[in-house]
Design a protein around this motif. Structure first.
Motif, PDB file in Angstrom:
ATOM      1  N   LEU A  92      -2.851   0.179   3.446  1.00  0.00           N
ATOM      2  CA  LEU A  92      -2.291  -0.042   2.120  1.00  0.00           C
ATOM      3  C   LEU A  92      -0.790   0.217   2.113  1.00  0.00           C
ATOM      4  N   GLU A  93      -0.364   1.321   2.718  1.00  0.00           N
ATOM      5  CA  GLU A  93       1.058   1.654   2.754  1.00  0.00           C
ATOM      6  C   GLU A  93       1.856   0.585   3.480  1.00  0.00           C
ATOM      7  N   GLU A  94       1.431   0.233   4.685  1.00  0.00           N
ATOM      8  CA  GLU A  94       2.188  -0.724   5.492  1.00  0.00           C
ATOM      9  C   GLU A  94       2.130  -2.132   4.903  1.00  0.00           C
ATOM     10  N   ALA A  98       5.245  -4.212   3.242  1.00  0.00           N
ATOM     11  CA  ALA A  98       5.644  -5.499   3.818  1.00  0.00           C
ATOM     12  C   ALA A  98       5.817  -6.569   2.740  1.00  0.00           C
ATOM     13  N   LEU A  99       5.104  -6.401   1.632  1.00  0.00           N
ATOM     14  CA  LEU A  99       5.223  -7.341   0.511  1.00  0.00           C
ATOM     15  C   LEU A  99       6.339  -6.947  -0.453  1.00  0.00           C
ATOM     16  N   GLY A 100       7.037  -5.853  -0.160  1.00  0.00           N
ATOM     17  CA  GLY A 100       8.112  -5.403  -1.035  1.00  0.00           C
ATOM     18  C   GLY A 100       7.638  -4.632  -2.236  1.00  0.00           C
ATOM     19  N   GLY A 134      -3.839   5.068  -7.358  1.00  0.00           N
ATOM     20  CA  GLY A 134      -3.106   6.186  -7.945  1.00  0.00           C
ATOM     21  C   GLY A 134      -2.656   5.808  -9.337  1.00  0.00           C
ATOM     22  N   ALA A 135      -1.369   5.900  -9.581  1.00  0.00           N
ATOM     23  CA  ALA A 135      -0.822   5.580 -10.904  1.00  0.00           C
ATOM     24  C   ALA A 135      -0.267   4.164 -10.974  1.00  0.00           C
ATOM     25  N   GLU A 136      -0.259   3.429  -9.854  1.00  0.00           N
ATOM     26  CA  GLU A 136       0.356   2.102  -9.816  1.00  0.00           C
ATOM     27  C   GLU A 136      -0.699   1.002  -9.782  1.00  0.00           C
ATOM     28  N   THR A 137      -0.328  -0.183 -10.259  1.00  0.00           N
ATOM     29  CA  THR A 137      -1.229  -1.333 -10.224  1.00  0.00           C
ATOM     30  C   THR A 137      -0.642  -2.425  -9.341  1.00  0.00           C
ATOM     31  N   TYR A 138      -1.534  -3.170  -8.695  1.00  0.00           N
ATOM     32  CA  TYR A 138      -1.141  -4.232  -7.771  1.00  0.00           C
ATOM     33  C   TYR A 138      -2.070  -5.422  -7.978  1.00  0.00           C
ATOM     34  N   SER A 139      -1.618  -6.581  -7.548  1.00  0.00           N
ATOM     35  CA  SER A 139      -2.462  -7.767  -7.652  1.00  0.00           C
ATOM     36  C   SER A 139      -3.552  -7.717  -6.588  1.00  0.00           C
ATOM     37  N   ALA A 146      -2.826  -6.496   2.248  1.00  0.00           N
ATOM     38  CA  ALA A 146      -2.654  -5.174   2.850  1.00  0.00           C
ATOM     39  C   ALA A 146      -3.891  -4.754   3.636  1.00  0.00           C
ATOM     40  N   LEU A 147      -5.067  -5.034   3.118  1.00  0.00           N
ATOM     41  CA  LEU A 147      -6.302  -4.661   3.790  1.00  0.00           C
ATOM     42  C   LEU A 147      -6.598  -5.548   4.989  1.00  0.00           C
ATOM     43  N   GLY A 148      -6.018  -6.754   4.997  1.00  0.00           N
ATOM     44  CA  GLY A 148      -6.278  -7.682   6.088  1.00  0.00           C
ATOM     45  C   GLY A 148      -7.648  -8.314   6.024  1.00  0.00           C
TER      46      GLY A 148
END
Length: 207
Positions: A92-94, A98-100, A134-139, A146-148
């Motif tokens: 998830l971090e990497e 990579a997607l900014g 956590g506290a953030e949302t992502y598409s 990220a998970l591949g």
């Protein structure tokens, strides 16, 4: 593309037959275009749906959500990937970096990381649209990257000491399912019938 270039990209057995099929499709559809509301459509496609294709947005109102149960018989329709909690956090971090996206996951405890990942919203076809970490949302697309995993139609579940990611379909799920379209063609459907099955209210015109 030249035949050698196509072969190097696909690296598939039976390449001459595939190449002739592609050439035949190009010849048969020469001069034809798919139109919606007076403009060309964006003919989105994917390998295999998750059992239903996705509804289009305002920019793609011609994308129909169609039941595609036949896709469940495709190779690679269902995939399972196991990973440790440490690996999940690292992916998830990497991947998000990579997607900014610049995620702040440093304070997420690896032991509780599954509880920190919540799928907030899925669309009507079962594809993940929004994920809270956590506290953030992502598409869903960002987390899929990220998970591949092969599709945004995924879920995460505990599997002993590991986390298992279960994914349905291959590709983004919008537009034409290549697997389903292939079955329709084998059953005698024309190219126009197949296109109008996956793209609603379009016209096929000659130019």
């Amino acid at each position: 593309l030249e035949p050698e270039q196509i072969e190097s990209r696909f690296e598939a057995a039976g390449m001459p037959e595939y190449y002739q099929m592609i050439c035949g499709a190009v010849r048969e559809s020469a001069g034809q275009a798919a139109i919606w509301a007076g403009d060309y459509i964006e003919p989105l496609f994917h390998a295999v749906s998750a059992g239903r294709t996705r509804e289009g947005d305002e920019a793609h109102p011609y994308l129909a959500s169609v039941v595609a149960k036949e896709d469940e018989g495709a190779g690679g329709y269902l995939t399972r990937q196991g990973m440790t909690r440490e690996e999940l956090k690292k992916r998830l971090e990497e991947g998000l970096n990579a997607l900014g996206e610049h995620p702040d996951l440093e304070n997420l405890e690896e032991e509780r990381i599954l509880e920190e990942i919540q799928i907030v919203k899925r669309d009507s076809a079962g594809y993940v649209e929004t994920v809270q970490i956590g506290a953030e949302t992502y598409s869903g697309d960002a987390v899929r990257y990220a998970l591949g995993v092969p599709s945004p139609a995924f879920s995460l579940e505990e599997d002993g000491d590991e986390i298992r990611c279960v994914t349905y379909g291959r590709g983004h799920g919008y537009g034409l399912s290549q697997y389903g379209a292939g079955l329709m063609a084998e059953n005698g459907s024309s190219a126009e019938e197949i296109l109008k099955h996956y793209f609603k209210n379009i016209q096929i015109v000659s130019e």
